[in-house]
Design a protein around this motif. Structure first.
Motif, PDB file in Angstrom:
ATOM      1  N   GLY A  34       0.809  -1.217   0.000  1.00  0.00           N
ATOM      2  CA  GLY A  34       0.000   0.000   0.000  1.00  0.00           C
ATOM      3  C   GLY A  34       0.839   1.263   0.000  1.00  0.00           C
ATOM      4  N   VAL A  35       1.865   1.305   0.828  1.00  0.00           N
ATOM      5  CA  VAL A  35       2.732   2.488   0.882  1.00  0.00           C
ATOM      6  C   VAL A  35       3.457   2.688  -0.442  1.00  0.00           C
ATOM      7  CG1 VAL A  35       4.790   3.472   1.967  1.00  0.00           C
ATOM      8  CG2 VAL A  35       3.022   2.408   3.383  1.00  0.00           C
ATOM      9  N   TYR A  36       3.991   1.613  -1.003  1.00  0.00           N
ATOM     10  CA  TYR A  36       4.728   1.733  -2.260  1.00  0.00           C
ATOM     11  C   TYR A  36       3.805   2.107  -3.413  1.00  0.00           C
ATOM     12  CZ  TYR A  36       9.400   0.357  -0.789  1.00  0.00           C
ATOM     13  OH  TYR A  36      10.658   0.347  -0.231  1.00  0.00           O
ATOM     14  N   LEU A  37       2.602   1.562  -3.414  1.00  0.00           N
ATOM     15  CA  LEU A  37       1.644   1.920  -4.455  1.00  0.00           C
ATOM     16  C   LEU A  37       1.265   3.388  -4.347  1.00  0.00           C
ATOM     17  CD1 LEU A  37      -0.198   1.117  -6.801  1.00  0.00           C
ATOM     18  CD2 LEU A  37      -1.933   0.451  -5.108  1.00  0.00           C
ATOM     19  N   LEU A  38       1.087   3.879  -3.128  1.00  0.00           N
ATOM     20  CA  LEU A  38       0.753   5.283  -2.923  1.00  0.00           C
ATOM     21  C   LEU A  38       1.869   6.185  -3.445  1.00  0.00           C
ATOM     22  CD1 LEU A  38      -1.076   7.460  -1.719  1.00  0.00           C
ATOM     23  CD2 LEU A  38       0.086   7.124   0.473  1.00  0.00           C
ATOM     24  N   VAL A  39       3.115   5.832  -3.139  1.00  0.00           N
ATOM     25  CA  VAL A  39       4.252   6.615  -3.633  1.00  0.00           C
ATOM     26  C   VAL A  39       4.280   6.593  -5.153  1.00  0.00           C
ATOM     27  CG1 VAL A  39       6.769   6.788  -3.703  1.00  0.00           C
ATOM     28  CG2 VAL A  39       5.617   6.229  -1.556  1.00  0.00           C
ATOM     29  N   ARG A  40       3.994   5.439  -5.741  1.00  0.00           N
ATOM     30  CA  ARG A  40       3.983   5.311  -7.199  1.00  0.00           C
ATOM     31  C   ARG A  40       2.906   6.184  -7.824  1.00  0.00           C
ATOM     32  NH1 ARG A  40       6.584   4.149 -11.978  1.00  0.00           N
ATOM     33  NH2 ARG A  40       5.094   3.387 -13.501  1.00  0.00           N
ATOM     34  N   VAL A  41       1.734   6.245  -7.206  1.00  0.00           N
ATOM     35  CA  VAL A  41       0.632   7.050  -7.730  1.00  0.00           C
ATOM     36  C   VAL A  41       0.941   8.541  -7.596  1.00  0.00           C
ATOM     37  CG1 VAL A  41      -1.776   7.700  -7.353  1.00  0.00           C
ATOM     38  CG2 VAL A  41      -1.122   5.293  -7.341  1.00  0.00           C
ATOM     39  N   VAL A  42       1.504   8.933  -6.465  1.00  0.00           N
ATOM     40  CA  VAL A  42       1.806  10.342  -6.222  1.00  0.00           C
ATOM     41  C   VAL A  42       2.955  10.817  -7.098  1.00  0.00           C
ATOM     42  CG1 VAL A  42       2.637  11.998  -4.505  1.00  0.00           C
ATOM     43  CG2 VAL A  42       0.915  10.286  -3.874  1.00  0.00           C
ATOM     44  N   SER A  43       3.999   9.982  -7.236  1.00  0.00           N
ATOM     45  CA  SER A  43       5.165  10.372  -8.026  1.00  0.00           C
ATOM     46  C   SER A  43       5.731   9.134  -8.723  1.00  0.00           C
ATOM     47  CB  SER A  43       6.228  11.013  -7.126  1.00  0.00           C
ATOM     48  OG  SER A  43       7.398  11.314  -7.859  1.00  0.00           O
ATOM     49  N   SER A  44       5.360   8.943  -9.969  1.00  0.00           N
ATOM     50  CA  SER A  44       5.777   7.743 -10.695  1.00  0.00           C
ATOM     51  C   SER A  44       7.291   7.678 -10.882  1.00  0.00           C
ATOM     52  CB  SER A  44       5.088   7.694 -12.064  1.00  0.00           C
ATOM     53  OG  SER A  44       5.426   8.838 -12.838  1.00  0.00           O
ATOM     54  N   SER A  45       7.953   8.829 -10.874  1.00  0.00           N
ATOM     55  CA  SER A  45       9.403   8.830 -11.052  1.00  0.00           C
ATOM     56  C   SER A  45      10.139   8.387  -9.786  1.00  0.00           C
ATOM     57  CB  SER A  45       9.886  10.229 -11.453  1.00  0.00           C
ATOM     58  OG  SER A  45       9.592  11.179 -10.441  1.00  0.00           O
ATOM     59  N   ALA A  46       9.445   8.415  -8.646  1.00  0.00           N
ATOM     60  CA  ALA A  46      10.081   8.063  -7.376  1.00  0.00           C
ATOM     61  C   ALA A  46      10.009   6.574  -7.070  1.00  0.00           C
ATOM     62  CB  ALA A  46       9.428   8.849  -6.238  1.00  0.00           C
ATOM     63  N   MET A  47       9.159   5.848  -7.778  1.00  0.00           N
ATOM     64  CA  MET A  47       8.970   4.432  -7.479  1.00  0.00           C
ATOM     65  C   MET A  47       8.663   3.674  -8.759  1.00  0.00           C
ATOM     66  SD  MET A  47       8.957   2.266  -4.957  1.00  0.00           S
ATOM     67  CE  MET A  47       8.826   3.421  -3.582  1.00  0.00           C
ATOM     68  N   GLY A  48       9.461   2.673  -9.084  1.00  0.00           N
ATOM     69  CA  GLY A  48       9.242   1.882 -10.281  1.00  0.00           C
ATOM     70  C   GLY A  48       8.140   0.860 -10.092  1.00  0.00           C
ATOM     71  N   PRO A  49       7.515   0.403 -11.174  1.00  0.00           N
ATOM     72  CA  PRO A  49       6.450  -0.604 -11.059  1.00  0.00           C
ATOM     73  C   PRO A  49       6.959  -1.925 -10.496  1.00  0.00           C
ATOM     74  CG  PRO A  49       7.071  -0.262 -13.364  1.00  0.00           C
ATOM     75  CD  PRO A  49       7.735   0.811 -12.570  1.00  0.00           C
ATOM     76  N   GLY A  50       8.203  -2.281 -10.816  1.00  0.00           N
ATOM     77  CA  GLY A  50       8.764  -3.512 -10.280  1.00  0.00           C
ATOM     78  C   GLY A  50       8.910  -3.461  -8.773  1.00  0.00           C
ATOM     79  N   ASP A  51       9.259  -2.297  -8.237  1.00  0.00           N
ATOM     80  CA  ASP A  51       9.379  -2.140  -6.786  1.00  0.00           C
ATOM     81  C   ASP A  51       8.032  -2.373  -6.106  1.00  0.00           C
ATOM     82  OD1 ASP A  51      12.093  -1.416  -7.040  1.00  0.00           O
ATOM     83  OD2 ASP A  51      11.544   0.666  -7.429  1.00  0.00           O
ATOM     84  N   VAL A  52       6.968  -1.867  -6.726  1.00  0.00           N
ATOM     85  CA  VAL A  52       5.628  -2.038  -6.156  1.00  0.00           C
ATOM     86  C   VAL A  52       5.229  -3.507  -6.176  1.00  0.00           C
ATOM     87  CG1 VAL A  52       3.204  -1.397  -6.369  1.00  0.00           C
ATOM     88  CG2 VAL A  52       4.976   0.295  -6.872  1.00  0.00           C
ATOM     89  N   LYS A  53       5.504  -4.195  -7.294  1.00  0.00           N
ATOM     90  CA  LYS A  53       5.153  -5.615  -7.399  1.00  0.00           C
ATOM     91  C   LYS A  53       5.925  -6.448  -6.387  1.00  0.00           C
ATOM     92  CE  LYS A  53       4.238  -5.112 -12.344  1.00  0.00           C
ATOM     93  NZ  LYS A  53       4.732  -5.423 -13.714  1.00  0.00           N
ATOM     94  N   LEU A  54       7.158  -6.076  -6.137  1.00  0.00           N
ATOM     95  CA  LEU A  54       7.973  -6.805  -5.169  1.00  0.00           C
ATOM     96  C   LEU A  54       7.526  -6.534  -3.744  1.00  0.00           C
ATOM     97  CD1 LEU A  54      10.476  -8.508  -4.417  1.00  0.00           C
ATOM     98  CD2 LEU A  54      11.846  -6.409  -4.612  1.00  0.00           C
ATOM     99  N   ALA A  55       7.010  -5.350  -3.489  1.00  0.00           N
ATOM    100  CA  ALA A  55       6.686  -4.938  -2.124  1.00  0.00           C
ATOM    101  C   ALA A  55       5.671  -5.857  -1.453  1.00  0.00           C
ATOM    102  CB  ALA A  55       6.171  -3.496  -2.122  1.00  0.00           C
ATOM    103  N   GLY A  56       4.699  -6.334  -2.191  1.00  0.00           N
ATOM    104  CA  GLY A  56       3.663  -7.177  -1.589  1.00  0.00           C
ATOM    105  C   GLY A  56       4.207  -8.476  -1.035  1.00  0.00           C
ATOM    106  N   PRO A  66      19.114   2.040  -8.164  1.00  0.00           N
ATOM    107  CA  PRO A  66      18.241   0.866  -8.027  1.00  0.00           C
ATOM    108  C   PRO A  66      17.752   0.714  -6.590  1.00  0.00           C
ATOM    109  CG  PRO A  66      20.214   0.313  -9.300  1.00  0.00           C
ATOM    110  CD  PRO A  66      20.431   1.685  -8.729  1.00  0.00           C
ATOM    111  N   HIS A  67      16.439   0.613  -6.441  1.00  0.00           N
ATOM    112  CA  HIS A  67      15.861   0.534  -5.105  1.00  0.00           C
ATOM    113  C   HIS A  67      15.658  -0.909  -4.642  1.00  0.00           C
ATOM    114  CE1 HIS A  67      13.720   1.913  -1.594  1.00  0.00           C
ATOM    115  NE2 HIS A  67      12.615   1.280  -1.939  1.00  0.00           N
ATOM    116  N   GLY A  68      15.592  -1.836  -5.599  1.00  0.00           N
ATOM    117  CA  GLY A  68      15.347  -3.231  -5.262  1.00  0.00           C
ATOM    118  C   GLY A  68      16.323  -3.803  -4.244  1.00  0.00           C
ATOM    119  N   PRO A  69      17.637  -3.633  -4.455  1.00  0.00           N
ATOM    120  CA  PRO A  69      18.593  -4.174  -3.479  1.00  0.00           C
ATOM    121  C   PRO A  69      18.393  -3.618  -2.076  1.00  0.00           C
ATOM    122  CG  PRO A  69      19.714  -3.618  -5.526  1.00  0.00           C
ATOM    123  CD  PRO A  69      18.319  -3.102  -5.646  1.00  0.00           C
ATOM    124  N   ALA A  70      18.011  -2.348  -1.977  1.00  0.00           N
ATOM    125  CA  ALA A  70      17.798  -1.724  -0.666  1.00  0.00           C
ATOM    126  C   ALA A  70      16.569  -2.299   0.032  1.00  0.00           C
ATOM    127  CB  ALA A  70      17.648  -0.211  -0.821  1.00  0.00           C
TER     128      ALA A  70
END
Length: 203
Positions: free
Chosen positions: A124-146, A184-188
């Protein structure tokens, strides 16, 4: 005996890393990791999990950090080399994690509530960040977050919050130190999640 378990875990991890490397090479829009990167990295992570299992980690839980360690190495390689987290890895993680966590829930009933709460919180948090600012969060990061939220939430919801904060802080520090965006945010996300599942606060 303790050392033998570690050696067996490392050898199994090396083999799993080799299979992962072949998967990345043959996947659609795949990447070609340098030789032995995946094998050595997965081998090291699986050795740590093997030692933890030998020291008392329940076997019904050990499969979770093993899976996450394998996935973390492959996704980190993809994110570093190609700046993406492929669906071929992030999407199958959901049903596999669900099966492993269902087994864990049989032995530790509280796992189920944490799993659902963690998945909703992280996603939910990652999806919200993606909706508010698509440049701040990649779609892959959101899919991984769940899926990450589900496995870390099985440890505790506090662990989910710690992993999220650690991921954001690590990415920010890396961006400042390297003086560039697009880190890259995935490793973090993956590193603290693996630590949380490998060293849970309960035996």
């Amino acid at each position: 005996m303790f050392m033998l378990i570690g050696i067996v875990g490392g050898a199994a991890g090396f083999g799993a890393g080799r299979l992962g490397r072949l998967l990345l090479c043959r996947a659609r829009r795949g990447v070609r990791p340098p030789r032995l990167w995946c094998e050595v990295a997965v081998g090291l992570l699986w050795t740590v999990v093997a030692f933890r299992a030998a020291a008392g980690m329940p076997l019904w839980w050990a499969a979770v950090p093993l899976l996450l360690g394998w996935l973390a190495v492959l996704l980190t390689v993809c994110d570093v080399l190609a700046a993406r987290l492929p669906d071929v890895l992030t999407l199958p993680a959901y049903p596999v994690a669900a099966v492993l966590l269902a087994v864990a829930a049989v032995h530790r009933p509280g796992v189920l509530i944490g799993t659902v709460g963690g998945a909703l919180l992280f996603f939910g948090v990652y999806l919200l960040v993606r909706v508010v600012s698509s440049s701040a969060m990649g779609p892959g990061d959101v899919k991984l977050a769940g899926s990450l939220g589900a496995v870390v939430g099985a440890v505790s919801l506090t662990a989910v919050l710690v992993v999220m904060v650690a991921a954001a802080a690590t990415t920010l520090v890396a961006a400042v130190c390297l003086r560039r965006g697009g880190i890259p945010h995935g490793p973090a996300m993956l590193a603290p999640a693996w630590l949380a599942t490998t060293f849970p606060p309960w035996p």
